[in-house]
Scaffold this motif. Sequence first.
Motif, mmCIF file in Angstrom:
data_model
loop_
_atom_site.group_PDB
_atom_site.id
_atom_site.type_symbol
_atom_site.label_atom_id
_atom_site.label_comp_id
_atom_site.label_asym_id
_atom_site.label_seq_id
_atom_site.Cartn_x
_atom_site.Cartn_y
_atom_site.Cartn_z
ATOM 1 N N GLY A 170 -10.790 2.602 2.472
ATOM 2 C CA GLY A 170 -9.441 3.867 3.712
ATOM 3 C C GLY A 170 -8.142 2.512 3.312
ATOM 4 O O GLY A 170 -7.386 3.501 4.196
ATOM 5 N N GLU A 171 -8.061 2.213 2.543
ATOM 6 C CA GLU A 171 -6.628 1.461 2.312
ATOM 7 C C GLU A 171 -5.917 2.355 1.935
ATOM 8 O O GLU A 171 -5.933 2.979 0.669
ATOM 9 C CB GLU A 171 -6.464 0.364 1.537
ATOM 10 N N ILE A 172 -4.371 2.461 1.946
ATOM 11 C CA ILE A 172 -3.439 3.970 1.867
ATOM 12 C C ILE A 172 -2.541 2.916 0.938
ATOM 13 O O ILE A 172 -1.867 2.157 1.748
ATOM 14 C CB ILE A 172 -2.820 4.922 2.682
ATOM 15 N N TRP A 173 -2.304 3.245 0.112
ATOM 16 C CA TRP A 173 -0.977 2.509 -1.187
ATOM 17 C C TRP A 173 0.429 4.169 -1.392
ATOM 18 O O TRP A 173 -0.159 4.835 -1.801
ATOM 19 C CB TRP A 173 -1.248 2.030 -2.341
ATOM 20 N N TYR A 231 8.648 4.354 4.316
ATOM 21 C CA TYR A 231 7.990 4.837 3.710
ATOM 22 C C TYR A 231 6.482 3.506 4.003
ATOM 23 O O TYR A 231 5.033 4.136 4.474
ATOM 24 C CB TYR A 231 7.320 4.806 2.267
ATOM 25 N N ARG A 232 6.913 2.461 4.923
ATOM 26 C CA ARG A 232 6.012 1.591 5.285
ATOM 27 C C ARG A 232 5.515 2.050 6.498
ATOM 28 O O ARG A 232 3.928 1.495 6.385
ATOM 29 C CB ARG A 232 6.926 0.298 5.438
ATOM 30 N N THR A 233 6.081 2.585 7.154
ATOM 31 C CA THR A 233 5.030 3.015 8.260
ATOM 32 C C THR A 233 3.991 4.272 8.555
ATOM 33 O O THR A 233 2.836 3.933 9.031
ATOM 34 C CB THR A 233 5.591 3.739 9.364
ATOM 35 N N HIS A 234 3.558 4.288 6.761
ATOM 36 C CA HIS A 234 2.334 4.858 6.254
ATOM 37 C C HIS A 234 1.457 4.487 4.985
ATOM 38 O O HIS A 234 0.688 5.449 5.229
ATOM 39 C CB HIS A 234 3.178 6.605 6.088
ATOM 40 N N CYS A 235 1.789 3.455 4.737
ATOM 41 C CA CYS A 235 1.124 2.633 3.964
ATOM 42 C C CYS A 235 0.771 1.614 3.982
ATOM 43 O O CYS A 235 1.283 0.705 5.265
ATOM 44 C CB CYS A 235 1.510 3.293 2.461
ATOM 45 N N ASP A 236 -0.404 1.220 4.207
ATOM 46 C CA ASP A 236 -1.068 -0.547 4.064
ATOM 47 C C ASP A 236 -0.231 -1.089 2.416
ATOM 48 O O ASP A 236 0.495 -2.190 3.154
ATOM 49 C CB ASP A 236 -2.630 -0.589 3.768
ATOM 50 N N ARG A 237 0.659 -0.605 1.879
ATOM 51 C CA ARG A 237 1.281 -1.760 0.664
ATOM 52 C C ARG A 237 1.897 -0.580 0.372
ATOM 53 O O ARG A 237 1.975 0.908 -1.014
ATOM 54 C CB ARG A 237 -0.360 -1.567 -0.420
ATOM 55 N N LEU A 238 3.017 -0.798 -0.254
ATOM 56 C CA LEU A 238 4.324 -0.029 -0.493
ATOM 57 C C LEU A 238 4.338 -0.578 -2.243
ATOM 58 O O LEU A 238 4.726 -1.246 -1.921
ATOM 59 C CB LEU A 238 5.454 -0.146 0.452
ATOM 60 N N MET A 266 -2.936 9.575 8.387
ATOM 61 C CA MET A 266 -2.972 10.124 6.884
ATOM 62 C C MET A 266 -3.916 9.893 6.325
ATOM 63 O O MET A 266 -3.785 10.892 5.309
ATOM 64 C CB MET A 266 -2.250 8.161 6.664
ATOM 65 N N THR A 267 -4.949 9.849 6.891
ATOM 66 C CA THR A 267 -6.297 10.163 5.565
ATOM 67 C C THR A 267 -6.721 11.208 5.973
ATOM 68 O O THR A 267 -6.846 12.592 4.981
ATOM 69 C CB THR A 267 -7.540 9.212 7.012
ATOM 70 N N LEU A 268 -6.708 11.889 7.313
ATOM 71 C CA LEU A 268 -6.459 13.238 7.300
ATOM 72 C C LEU A 268 -5.820 14.375 7.049
ATOM 73 O O LEU A 268 -5.222 15.632 5.739
ATOM 74 C CB LEU A 268 -6.248 14.136 9.211
ATOM 75 N N ARG A 269 -3.922 14.178 6.727
ATOM 76 C CA ARG A 269 -2.886 14.163 6.576
ATOM 77 C C ARG A 269 -3.413 14.494 4.090
ATOM 78 O O ARG A 269 -3.571 15.579 3.876
ATOM 79 C CB ARG A 269 -1.760 13.508 6.282
ATOM 80 N N PHE A 270 -4.087 13.132 4.071
ATOM 81 C CA PHE A 270 -4.617 13.098 2.691
ATOM 82 C C PHE A 270 -5.681 13.925 2.105
ATOM 83 O O PHE A 270 -5.265 14.977 0.894
ATOM 84 C CB PHE A 270 -4.658 12.160 2.698
#
Length: 174
Positions: free
Chosen positions: A71-74, A94-101, A147-151
């Motif tokens: 579930g981690e998002i980059w 973009y930081r507010t939408h991911c675990d790592r940028l 974010m997972t649903l959007r993806f």
Amino acid sequence: MSADETFPQAAELDPETATSLTAPPPTRPEETRAVARGVKRHLVQLGFAVVEELPLASGRRADVVGLAANGEIWIVEVKSSVEDFRVDHKWPFYRTHCDRLLFATSPRVPLDIFPEDCGLILADAHGGEVIRPAPEHRLSAPTRRAMTLRFARAAALRLYGFTDPRSGGNVEIG
């Protein structure tokens, strides 16, 4: 062995390699596509599913988003030139939408222009490598779910666009 015997001539190489050795430097859009392709290849090798140009809730679009099995998002922001980096002021959001940028760039771009508090991938059309890991800043549970649903919706709708000729391939999430 002479230098001529050591290195194959362009005509002896596969067509893609021969072209890269004899062609003029790529234009910025070509370079951007090549870096993005290498980034996607690398993320898939790391176990991520990837979506390019993912619309975010903020109205911006992330260049490449990777979703790991855990579930981690980059988010990877592709920069193909110094100018491309200097004129872009939206990447901190973009930081507010991911675990790592992370940033990704080609070997033609100096690496010292990229901020130290972001990861860095060096890539070309054939692949990439994380040369500086990105610090983790875990998403909240509601943001991760969104974010997972959007993806998932973007990936499914794009696949549908490829499989239904009547869609014309123009299926996108808002």
